[in-house]
Enzyme design. Structure first.
Site, PDB file in Angstrom:
ATOM      1  N   ASP A 243       0.813  -1.209   0.000  1.00 48.18           N
ATOM      2  CA  ASP A 243       0.000   0.000   0.000  1.00 48.18           C
ATOM      3  C   ASP A 243       0.852   1.266   0.000  1.00 48.18           C
ATOM      4  O   ASP A 243       0.316   2.372  -0.136  1.00 48.18           O
ATOM      5  CB  ASP A 243      -0.990  -0.007   1.169  1.00 48.18           C
ATOM      6  CG  ASP A 243      -0.322  -0.044   2.537  1.00 48.18           C
ATOM      7  OD1 ASP A 243       0.920  -0.097   2.612  1.00 48.18           O
ATOM      8  OD2 ASP A 243      -1.066  -0.026   3.545  1.00 48.18           O
ATOM      9  N   SER A 244       2.178   1.122   0.102  1.00 54.14           N
ATOM     10  CA  SER A 244       3.054   2.282  -0.067  1.00 54.14           C
ATOM     11  C   SER A 244       2.905   2.889  -1.462  1.00 54.14           C
ATOM     12  O   SER A 244       3.329   4.033  -1.688  1.00 54.14           O
ATOM     13  CB  SER A 244       4.512   1.904   0.196  1.00 54.14           C
ATOM     14  OG  SER A 244       4.880   0.756  -0.540  1.00 54.14           O
TER      15      SER A 244
ATOM     16  N   ASP B 169      -0.265  -6.785   0.116  1.00 49.81           N
ATOM     17  CA  ASP B 169      -0.297  -6.082   1.390  1.00 49.81           C
ATOM     18  C   ASP B 169      -1.734  -5.690   1.736  1.00 49.81           C
ATOM     19  O   ASP B 169      -2.365  -4.930   0.992  1.00 49.81           O
ATOM     20  CB  ASP B 169       0.580  -4.829   1.236  1.00 49.81           C
ATOM     21  CG  ASP B 169       0.893  -4.146   2.542  1.00 49.81           C
ATOM     22  OD1 ASP B 169       0.646  -4.738   3.605  1.00 49.81           O
ATOM     23  OD2 ASP B 169       1.416  -3.010   2.493  1.00 49.81           O
TER      24      ASP B 169
ATOM     25  N   LYS C 284       0.091 -10.108   3.428  1.00 50.78           N
ATOM     26  CA  LYS C 284       0.801  -9.561   4.588  1.00 50.78           C
ATOM     27  C   LYS C 284      -0.155  -8.754   5.451  1.00 50.78           C
ATOM     28  O   LYS C 284      -0.985  -8.010   4.931  1.00 50.78           O
ATOM     29  CB  LYS C 284       1.966  -8.683   4.149  1.00 50.78           C
ATOM     30  CG  LYS C 284       2.700  -7.998   5.310  1.00 50.78           C
ATOM     31  CD  LYS C 284       3.895  -7.205   4.826  1.00 50.78           C
ATOM     32  CE  LYS C 284       3.563  -5.852   4.267  1.00 50.78           C
ATOM     33  NZ  LYS C 284       3.101  -4.887   5.316  1.00 50.78           N
TER      34      LYS C 284
ATOM     35  N   GLU D 217      -0.233  -5.989   8.678  1.00 52.92           N
ATOM     36  CA  GLU D 217       0.422  -5.128   9.658  1.00 52.92           C
ATOM     37  C   GLU D 217      -0.194  -5.397  11.018  1.00 52.92           C
ATOM     38  O   GLU D 217      -1.419  -5.407  11.174  1.00 52.92           O
ATOM     39  CB  GLU D 217       0.243  -3.655   9.292  1.00 52.92           C
ATOM     40  CG  GLU D 217       1.093  -3.203   8.135  1.00 52.92           C
ATOM     41  CD  GLU D 217       1.104  -1.685   7.972  1.00 52.92           C
ATOM     42  OE1 GLU D 217       0.718  -0.974   8.934  1.00 52.92           O
ATOM     43  OE2 GLU D 217       1.506  -1.222   6.900  1.00 52.92           O
TER      44      GLU D 217
ATOM     45  N   GLU E  44      10.087  -3.575  10.486  1.00 56.07           N
ATOM     46  CA  GLU E  44      10.399  -2.242   9.968  1.00 56.07           C
ATOM     47  C   GLU E  44      10.837  -1.335  11.112  1.00 56.07           C
ATOM     48  O   GLU E  44      10.188  -1.280  12.155  1.00 56.07           O
ATOM     49  CB  GLU E  44       9.192  -1.638   9.260  1.00 56.07           C
ATOM     50  CG  GLU E  44       9.481  -0.285   8.626  1.00 56.07           C
ATOM     51  CD  GLU E  44       8.441   0.144   7.609  1.00 56.07           C
ATOM     52  OE1 GLU E  44       8.573   1.250   7.063  1.00 56.07           O
ATOM     53  OE2 GLU E  44       7.500  -0.639   7.354  1.00 56.07           O
TER      54      GLU E  44
END
Length: 321
Positions: free
Chosen positions: A62-63, A115, A143, A145, A209
């Site tokens: 999503d970056s 993501d 993935k 978070e 991260e």
């Protein structure tokens, strides 16, 4: 059996993961969002010096909302934005899947990681629906978070379906505070406990991260009880995996950037005309070389004393004490 083989057999990612004796044992994950970026990546790996490059994963993250679209963060404001984000990322996953299959021979094909965006872990049911959409678009894994216990419940639900799922600890951009994690003995112990919970919830791999380098190194040591790891802005670990970003390899960051790749040569405003597969291949070729020879990434700043670093390094992070 070697210790690295034990780690790989423990993980659901084993068919994809490679560990080479030279020049590095570091496995690579590359964030790429568009088909032409994957084409540039594949061209970079055609260089003779990268014939044994340990590329394991391509991630559609999503970056993309920040890099290509210029949004200030990956946080999403409401249900309409969250549906837009899922639809956008699902389309990108399908595009990248097609490009991977077209440009990589089967024996070098990385796994495709999608993501889950902000809001997709509002409940286990939401996470399962998002994971199903991504896998239908061609993702091999998803993935999550992990900013709270509810996110862990979502990861566990995804893993129970038999789908390959990775967790993301440390700084979590969707809802986390921008700070270094695990930069104290107590903080390192909390990180280790979180990593064990992620493993025990069924994750096949872990992304960390902005964690301290000693934590990164400890978590990625070969251990039959551990899971494969990729790190972001967390220094370097001999046995760990390193995450790189296609955009960052080419486009200079708006501010600062000491810990960003030293290979970037254009400004974001130039991307519409200069961000091409040829330039991407050239910059990635250099960045991957720097990563494999140990020149990148730089070690992050730390407040740990030598004694604290030694204590963290001596810890067995995957074993509860």
């Amino acid at each position: 059996m070697s210790t690295d083989t034990v780690v790989l057999e423990h993980s659901g990612l084993a068919p994809f993961l490679r560990r080479y004796d030279a020049p590095s044992r570091v496995g690579l994950k590359v964030n790429a969002y568009r088909g032409y970026e994957v084409e540039g990546l594949a061209r970079a790996l055609e260089a003779p010096e990268l014939a044994d490059c340990p590329l394991e994963c391509v991630m559609v993250g999503d970056s993309y909302f920040m890099t290509h679209l210029g949004r200030p963060s990956t946080a999403l404001a409401d249900d309409a934005e969250r549906e837009w984000a899922m639809a956008t990322l699902t389309g990108l996953v399908a595009e990248v899947r097609e490009a991977i299959d077209a440009h990589f021979p089967a024996h070098r094909r990385p796994f495709l990681l999608a993501d889950l965006p902000d809001g997709a872990t509002a409940s286990p049911a939401a996470a399962l629906a998002a994971g199903e959409r991504f896998r239908a678009a061609g993702a091999d894994a998803v993935k999550v978070e992990l900013a709270g216990d509810g996110d862990l419940d979502c990861l566990e639900a995804l893993a129970r379906t038999g789908g390959t799922t990775l967790g993301h600890l440390g700084y979590t951009p969707q809802r986390g505070e921008l700070s270094r994690h695990g930069d104290s003995v107590e903080g390192a112990e909390r990180m280790f406990a979180q990593a064990r919970r992620v493993r025990d919830a069924g994750a096949a791999g872990l992304i960390v991260e902005m964690v301290s380098e000693p934590v990164n190194r400890a978590l990625s040591r070969p251990d039959a009880a551990g899971i494969p790891l990729y790190s972001v802005f967390s220094g370097r670990a001999e046995w760990g995996g390193q995450s790189l970003n296609v955009w960052d390899a080419v486009v200079r960051p708006a501010r600062g950037g000491r810990f960003f790749p030293p290979t970037a040569v254009i400004e974001a405003a130039e991307a519409p005309t200069r961000y091409t597969p040829d330039l991407i291949a050239d910059r990635l070729r250099e960045l991957i070389g720097l990563t494999l020879d140990g020149s990148f990434p730089l070690s992050p700043r730390t407040v740990l004393t030598p004694e604290e670093t030694e204590r963290i390094s001596a810890t067995e992070p995957w074993s509860a004490r």
